[in-house]
Design an enzyme around this catalytic site. Sequence first.
Site: not given
Length: 230
Positions: A22-23, A42, A60, A121, A123, A182
Amino acid sequence: MSQAIPKKGVFISGTSTNVGKTYVSALIASAVTEYRPVTYCKPVQTGCEKLVNGTLVAPDFDYVRHAVNLIRVHNDVHVPYKFELACSPHLAAQSAQVSLSITPIVEAVEALSQQAFVVVEGAGGVCTPLSETSTMLDCMCALGLPVLLVTTPELGTLNHTILSYDRLVLAGLTCGGIIFNNCDHLEEDFVRVSNKEFLKNRYSHIPFLEIGYKATVDTALKEFVHGLCQ
């Protein structure tokens, strides 16, 4: 000479859950706005918050829409399936007594793609089950979008990334790039540096992007995304 047809979007998948899809989706969508209008989908959201009126709120989608200037339509198009139970989509659907089908997902993405470039995105990971007979990979195949594979520098990433990438290729999908995220703010020790270099060398034929902790849209991200939007 006929004009090239713009690509409809990209699918963000991961080597597992909790790799920061999600980021990354929000960052990719933010970078896309430099070139084209963008929106977000999503297909299946589990772990939704249930309001007092019974409405399910997809976390999200809320995160991305607050981070990015999205082209928006009805929320149900952006998130075709919403479930309160925080687990695998197939189990959440069973618990809610819902028959989860890929067709409404394809219809939603097609509708959104008429408005803007769609960041879709997934899952969980590549082979996360949607039902007893279908997986997230089947959804990706039905959509036919290039896939960005999100992974992490942690121990185990080599096995997870290689298996995920190979499964995408075997299914006939295009991997548009590998993104090293990261998300846990891990220190750059010998193992994590080695993991990155190994994957960079193994997949040197496709774009590679490294995203640091609390990253923002920078030149490297814009260049990475530019090829996706043409």
